[in-house]
Design a protein around this motif. Sequence first.
Motif, PDB file in Angstrom:
ATOM      1  N   ILE A 116       0.841  -1.203   0.000  1.00 50.75           N
ATOM      2  CA  ILE A 116       0.000   0.000   0.000  1.00 50.75           C
ATOM      3  C   ILE A 116       0.872   1.248   0.000  1.00 50.75           C
ATOM      4  N   GLN A 117       1.911   1.258   0.839  1.00 47.41           N
ATOM      5  CA  GLN A 117       2.801   2.418   0.907  1.00 47.41           C
ATOM      6  C   GLN A 117       3.523   2.635  -0.413  1.00 47.41           C
ATOM      7  N   GLU A 118       3.959   1.550  -1.037  1.00 46.25           N
ATOM      8  CA  GLU A 118       4.645   1.654  -2.329  1.00 46.25           C
ATOM      9  C   GLU A 118       3.709   2.255  -3.388  1.00 46.25           C
ATOM     10  N   GLY A 155       1.730   9.494  -5.259  1.00 48.81           N
ATOM     11  CA  GLY A 155       2.214  10.796  -4.806  1.00 48.81           C
ATOM     12  C   GLY A 155       3.169  11.432  -5.790  1.00 48.81           C
ATOM     13  N   SER A 156       3.991  10.609  -6.440  1.00 48.40           N
ATOM     14  CA  SER A 156       4.941  11.153  -7.409  1.00 48.40           C
ATOM     15  C   SER A 156       4.215  11.719  -8.630  1.00 48.40           C
ATOM     16  N   ILE A 157       3.108  11.103  -9.023  1.00 44.50           N
ATOM     17  CA  ILE A 157       2.308  11.622 -10.134  1.00 44.50           C
ATOM     18  C   ILE A 157       1.609  12.913  -9.706  1.00 44.50           C
ATOM     19  N   ALA A 158       1.058  12.920  -8.498  1.00 45.46           N
ATOM     20  CA  ALA A 158       0.381  14.107  -7.981  1.00 45.46           C
ATOM     21  C   ALA A 158       1.354  15.277  -7.843  1.00 45.46           C
ATOM     22  N   ALA A 159       2.593  14.990  -7.427  1.00 46.95           N
ATOM     23  CA  ALA A 159       3.598  16.048  -7.258  1.00 46.95           C
ATOM     24  C   ALA A 159       3.933  16.729  -8.583  1.00 46.95           C
ATOM     25  N   GLN A 160       3.741  16.039  -9.698  1.00 49.41           N
ATOM     26  CA  GLN A 160       3.976  16.607 -11.021  1.00 49.41           C
ATOM     27  C   GLN A 160       2.717  17.300 -11.568  1.00 49.41           C
ATOM     28  N   ALA A 207      -5.242  13.644 -12.458  1.00 56.32           N
ATOM     29  CA  ALA A 207      -6.523  14.312 -12.709  1.00 56.32           C
ATOM     30  C   ALA A 207      -7.615  13.788 -11.783  1.00 56.32           C
ATOM     31  N   ASP A 208      -7.550  12.508 -11.427  1.00 56.11           N
ATOM     32  CA  ASP A 208      -8.547  11.879 -10.569  1.00 56.11           C
ATOM     33  C   ASP A 208      -7.876  10.704  -9.882  1.00 56.11           C
ATOM     34  N   LYS A 209      -7.917  10.691  -8.557  1.00 57.26           N
ATOM     35  CA  LYS A 209      -7.244   9.615  -7.820  1.00 57.26           C
ATOM     36  C   LYS A 209      -7.952   8.283  -7.980  1.00 57.26           C
ATOM     37  N   GLY A 210      -9.089   8.287  -8.668  1.00 54.42           N
ATOM     38  CA  GLY A 210      -9.785   7.054  -8.972  1.00 54.42           C
ATOM     39  C   GLY A 210     -10.374   6.385  -7.758  1.00 54.42           C
ATOM     40  N   ASN A 211     -10.635   5.116  -7.907  1.00 55.98           N
ATOM     41  CA  ASN A 211     -11.234   4.319  -6.847  1.00 55.98           C
ATOM     42  C   ASN A 211     -10.829   2.867  -6.991  1.00 55.98           C
ATOM     43  N   THR A 212     -10.968   2.152  -5.897  1.00 55.56           N
ATOM     44  CA  THR A 212     -10.818   0.706  -5.899  1.00 55.56           C
ATOM     45  C   THR A 212     -12.192   0.125  -6.188  1.00 55.56           C
ATOM     46  N   LEU A 213     -12.228  -0.904  -7.004  1.00 57.23           N
ATOM     47  CA  LEU A 213     -13.488  -1.561  -7.348  1.00 57.23           C
ATOM     48  C   LEU A 213     -13.529  -2.900  -6.621  1.00 57.23           C
ATOM     49  N   LEU A 214     -14.512  -3.087  -5.774  1.00 58.36           N
ATOM     50  CA  LEU A 214     -14.593  -4.295  -4.955  1.00 58.36           C
ATOM     51  C   LEU A 214     -14.823  -5.544  -5.796  1.00 58.36           C
ATOM     52  N   PRO A 215     -14.060  -6.610  -5.533  1.00 55.35           N
ATOM     53  CA  PRO A 215     -14.219  -7.847  -6.292  1.00 55.35           C
ATOM     54  C   PRO A 215     -15.059  -8.890  -5.558  1.00 55.35           C
ATOM     55  N   ALA A 216     -15.959  -8.467  -4.690  1.00 58.49           N
ATOM     56  CA  ALA A 216     -16.737  -9.409  -3.894  1.00 58.49           C
ATOM     57  C   ALA A 216     -18.098  -9.680  -4.534  1.00 58.49           C
ATOM     58  N   VAL A 270       2.003   5.736 -20.473  1.00 61.24           N
ATOM     59  CA  VAL A 270       2.592   4.403 -20.324  1.00 61.24           C
ATOM     60  C   VAL A 270       3.809   4.465 -19.408  1.00 61.24           C
ATOM     61  N   GLU A 271       4.637   5.474 -19.587  1.00 62.75           N
ATOM     62  CA  GLU A 271       5.828   5.617 -18.736  1.00 62.75           C
ATOM     63  C   GLU A 271       5.437   5.803 -17.270  1.00 62.75           C
ATOM     64  N   MET A 272       4.369   6.571 -17.025  1.00 65.20           N
ATOM     65  CA  MET A 272       3.875   6.723 -15.653  1.00 65.20           C
ATOM     66  C   MET A 272       3.438   5.370 -15.094  1.00 65.20           C
ATOM     67  N   ALA A 273       2.702   4.628 -15.905  1.00 67.11           N
ATOM     68  CA  ALA A 273       2.179   3.335 -15.469  1.00 67.11           C
ATOM     69  C   ALA A 273       3.295   2.348 -15.119  1.00 67.11           C
ATOM     70  N   LYS A 274       4.386   2.422 -15.822  1.00 65.42           N
ATOM     71  CA  LYS A 274       5.492   1.476 -15.602  1.00 65.42           C
ATOM     72  C   LYS A 274       6.041   1.506 -14.177  1.00 65.42           C
ATOM     73  N   GLY A 275       5.846   2.618 -13.460  1.00 67.40           N
ATOM     74  CA  GLY A 275       6.348   2.721 -12.100  1.00 67.40           C
ATOM     75  C   GLY A 275       5.438   2.121 -11.041  1.00 67.40           C
ATOM     76  N   ASN A 276       4.255   1.659 -11.436  1.00 72.11           N
ATOM     77  CA  ASN A 276       3.303   1.122 -10.465  1.00 72.11           C
ATOM     78  C   ASN A 276       3.755  -0.243  -9.956  1.00 72.11           C
ATOM     79  N   PRO A 277       3.650  -0.493  -8.660  1.00 74.61           N
ATOM     80  CA  PRO A 277       4.085  -1.775  -8.103  1.00 74.61           C
ATOM     81  C   PRO A 277       3.152  -2.953  -8.390  1.00 74.61           C
TER      82      PRO A 277
END
Length: 112
Positions: free
Chosen positions: A23-25, A31-36, A40-49, A89-96
């Motif tokens: 979660i921290q990662e 945060g690095s995207i927001a700092a730049q 535009a939208d922090k989005g949401n988690t979609l429940l898989p239940a 795509v370059e932004m996405a590549k940094g996601n854990p």
Amino acid sequence: MKEFALIFRLKDISDFKPTPEQIQERMNWLGSIAAQNKLADKGNTLLPAPGTAKTVKADHIVTDGPYTEIKEFISGYIIVRAESIDEAVEMAKGNPIFKIGGNIEIREVLKV
């Protein structure tokens, strides 16, 4: 500047419950995207239940979902600002998410 949806997909339902370190990662990445000023939208988690999703099809046929037993499922999304899809795509590549076998679909958002 254009907007792009980063759609997060996971293959295993057990990956949906990340460790505090994961979660921290992810928060550091976000945060690095927001700092730049490119978040535009922090989005949401979609429940898989079961019981948390429905699909409406033609003729108003409604089916249950999400279908976590299939190959992969959408776990969430964010919207980023970028000059091009390649920059998104370059932004996405940094996601854990990649460390746990997930992937990210990048789609340009149509602004009307």
